[in-house]
Design a protein around this motif. Structure first.
Motif, mmCIF file in Angstrom:
data_model
loop_
_atom_site.group_PDB
_atom_site.id
_atom_site.type_symbol
_atom_site.label_atom_id
_atom_site.label_comp_id
_atom_site.label_asym_id
_atom_site.label_seq_id
_atom_site.Cartn_x
_atom_site.Cartn_y
_atom_site.Cartn_z
ATOM 1 N N MET A 92 3.945 2.163 -1.685
ATOM 2 C CA MET A 92 4.784 1.070 -1.213
ATOM 3 C C MET A 92 5.914 1.667 -0.368
ATOM 4 S SD MET A 92 4.996 -1.570 -4.431
ATOM 5 C CE MET A 92 5.227 -0.402 -5.755
ATOM 6 N N ARG B 245 0.777 1.282 -12.826
ATOM 7 C CA ARG B 245 0.009 1.636 -11.628
ATOM 8 C C ARG B 245 -0.930 2.815 -11.890
ATOM 9 N NH1 ARG B 245 2.851 -1.224 -7.687
ATOM 10 N NH2 ARG B 245 1.723 -0.241 -5.978
ATOM 11 N N ASN C 40 -2.183 1.237 -7.629
ATOM 12 C CA ASN C 40 -1.859 -0.143 -7.994
ATOM 13 C C ASN C 40 -2.421 -0.401 -9.382
ATOM 14 O OD1 ASN C 40 -0.548 -2.453 -6.523
ATOM 15 N ND2 ASN C 40 -1.576 -1.497 -4.783
ATOM 16 N N PHE D 227 7.345 -7.575 -11.010
ATOM 17 C CA PHE D 227 7.542 -8.449 -9.857
ATOM 18 C C PHE D 227 8.856 -9.190 -10.058
ATOM 19 C CE2 PHE D 227 2.691 -9.209 -9.602
ATOM 20 C CZ PHE D 227 2.520 -8.470 -8.444
ATOM 21 N N ARG E 124 -1.500 6.142 0.125
ATOM 22 C CA ARG E 124 -0.590 5.061 0.531
ATOM 23 C C ARG E 124 0.316 4.714 -0.645
ATOM 24 N NH1 ARG E 124 0.567 -0.238 -1.793
ATOM 25 N NH2 ARG E 124 1.806 -1.287 -0.233
ATOM 26 N N PRO F 42 7.699 -10.176 -4.685
ATOM 27 C CA PRO F 42 7.363 -8.764 -4.473
ATOM 28 C C PRO F 42 7.569 -7.923 -5.729
ATOM 29 C CG PRO F 42 9.553 -9.197 -3.658
ATOM 30 C CD PRO F 42 9.038 -10.501 -4.201
ATOM 31 N N ASP G 270 5.589 -7.858 2.138
ATOM 32 C CA ASP G 270 6.740 -8.050 1.243
ATOM 33 C C ASP G 270 8.081 -7.985 1.984
ATOM 34 O OD1 ASP G 270 5.224 -8.475 -1.041
ATOM 35 O OD2 ASP G 270 5.165 -6.359 -1.585
ATOM 36 N N ASN H 279 3.559 -6.996 -12.389
ATOM 37 C CA ASN H 279 2.506 -6.381 -11.603
ATOM 38 C C ASN H 279 1.762 -5.431 -12.554
ATOM 39 O OD1 ASN H 279 0.900 -5.331 -9.597
ATOM 40 N ND2 ASN H 279 2.550 -4.750 -8.233
ATOM 41 N N PHE I 165 1.325 -3.738 2.040
ATOM 42 C CA PHE I 165 0.103 -4.019 1.296
ATOM 43 C C PHE I 165 -0.999 -4.696 2.130
ATOM 44 C CE2 PHE I 165 -2.556 -6.494 -1.599
ATOM 45 C CZ PHE I 165 -2.950 -5.510 -2.493
HETATM 46 C C1 TK8 Z 1 1.550 -7.308 -2.763
HETATM 47 C C2 TK8 Z 1 2.307 -6.123 -3.320
HETATM 48 C C3 TK8 Z 1 1.461 -5.304 -4.277
HETATM 49 C C4 TK8 Z 1 2.171 -4.023 -4.574
HETATM 50 C C5 TK8 Z 1 1.854 -3.049 -3.454
HETATM 51 O O1 TK8 Z 1 2.297 -7.908 -1.748
HETATM 52 O O2 TK8 Z 1 2.371 -3.211 -2.359
HETATM 53 O O3 TK8 Z 1 1.088 -2.112 -3.692
HETATM 54 O O4 TK8 Z 1 1.777 -3.488 -5.801
HETATM 55 O O5 TK8 Z 1 1.183 -6.046 -5.383
HETATM 56 O O6 TK8 Z 1 3.482 -6.563 -3.956
#
Ligand code: TK8
Length: 338
Positions: A177, A154, A215, A242, A175, A95, A78, A151, A198
């Motif tokens: 972002m 999560r 996620n 997103f 992990r 992203p 991203d 997205n 990612f």
């Molecule tokens: C994919 C990411 C992904 C995001 C992450 O490039 O990094 O966990 O949720 O969907 O944008």
């Protein structure tokens, strides 16, 4: 020989006035190409959304603008893709708002845990004036925000143990972002969070560099995380929008008609992507269980404890994100919820 012959033609063959006749340069005859890159694979609703965007753009521009889609991080993660958009060496990406906050800090307003109660309220805020106000900050970073896609909420997975309460998270290497607020929220939960792009995540889980990740369920299932993760808990701790982004360079080189087509296509594809994504997020919990994962639903008490434990980030990040912005988002959520 060919070059020589053409040279003679160009130099002597044609009369002077013909040389001045408007002739399209080769680059004007060729279609302009949008290379759109994403980190997720071609099974994800985000990819289907991009196919829809491509179909609309190619039809409405009568093929003058072509869209090529690159999934699974083929063009990078991203952050690198956003940097490529800034430079104009890539045209589009999509992203989550969390990594966008490294470019425009105000996007972190969506990183506050347990902010949106449901997707309907999220849509209202994102598609309304506040969502637009944030998109309007992107051109300064040489990017254009076309629309908010989804997205989703999560959820947490790991390979070590079932997470039923906050205490269960203690010491687990999770992990996240690349986003400071997310890191701090997981520190408050007692985990040992580590930021990672990612495209590196699957291997990191496979090699046990990290114990877990978070996620939406659609990603967990469609990226086959169940092959390397045993436990999933429905924490729904953060709602990730997103943003469909375009390089400002490409946008500025487009006609107003093309720009209107991009915007319309982004919004039509948004509605399609959200619909598919919501179906996916609703149905894949069962599929994860079938694939062998232990699926855990938080009790109301356990959920309340998660909410309470991460609450301090509202204070630590209020000023960084903008106290006034946060207050307005919270007021909008209040209003939309009624
Ligand atoms: C994919 C990411 C992904 C995001 C992450 O490039 O990094 O966990 O949720 O969907 O944008």
């Amino acid at each position: 020989l060919v070059v020589f012959t053409l040279g003679i033609f160009a130099g002597c063959g044609a009369p002077k006035q013909d040389q001045k006749a408007p002739v399209a340069k080769p680059e004007e005859q060729k279609a302009r190409v949008i290379r759109a890159g994403i980190g997720l694979n071609d099974k994800h609703p985000q990819y289907q959304g991009l196919l829809k965007f491509k179909e609309i753009v190619e039809r409405e521009t009568k093929g003058k603008v072509q869209v090529q889609i690159f999934h699974s991080g083929q063009l990078g993660d991203d952050r690198t893709m956003m940097e490529a958009l800034q430079l104009g060496t890539q045209e589009m990406t999509c992203p989550s708002t969390a990594p966008i906050a490294n470019f425009v800090p105000e996007f972190s307003v969506f990183d506050f845990p347990f902010l949106f109660p449901n997707t309907a309220v999220a849509d209202k805020v994102l598609d309304g004036p506040i969502g637009k106000e944030l998109l309007d900050k992107l051109p300064k970073q040489n990017m254009i925000g076309l629309a908010y896609w989804e997205n989703g909420f999560r959820d947490l997975t790991n390979s070590k143990k079932e997470i039923k309460t906050v205490a269960d998270l203690k010491g687990l290497k999770i992990r996240t972002m690349e986003n400071k607020l997310h890191l701090d929220a997981f520190r408050l939960l007692g985990a040992n969070p580590t930021p990672m792009p990612f495209p590196e995540l699957f291997t990191a889980m496979q090699q046990k560099t990290v114990d877990g990740q978070e996620n939406p369920v659609a990603t967990i299932y469609l990226q086959k995380f169940y092959e390397v993760q045993k436990y999933v808990t429905d924490t729904s701790h953060i709602y990730s929008p997103f943003v469909l982004l375009m390089s400002k360079k490409f946008w500025d080189a487009s006609t107003p008609e093309e720009q209107a087509i991009f915007k319309k296509a982004a919004e039509e594809a948004r509605d399609y992507e959200r619909k598919l994504n919501r179906e996916a997020n609703a149905k894949y919990f069962d599929e994860l269980a079938k694939a062998g994962m232990t699926v855990t639903k938080l009790t109301p008490e356990a959920r309340a404890e998660f909410v309470k434990t991460v609450k301090p980030v509202y204070d630590t990040y209020k000023e960084k994100v903008g106290a006034d912005l946060l207050a307005r988002v919270l007021a909008e959520i209040e209003k939309a919820g009624k």
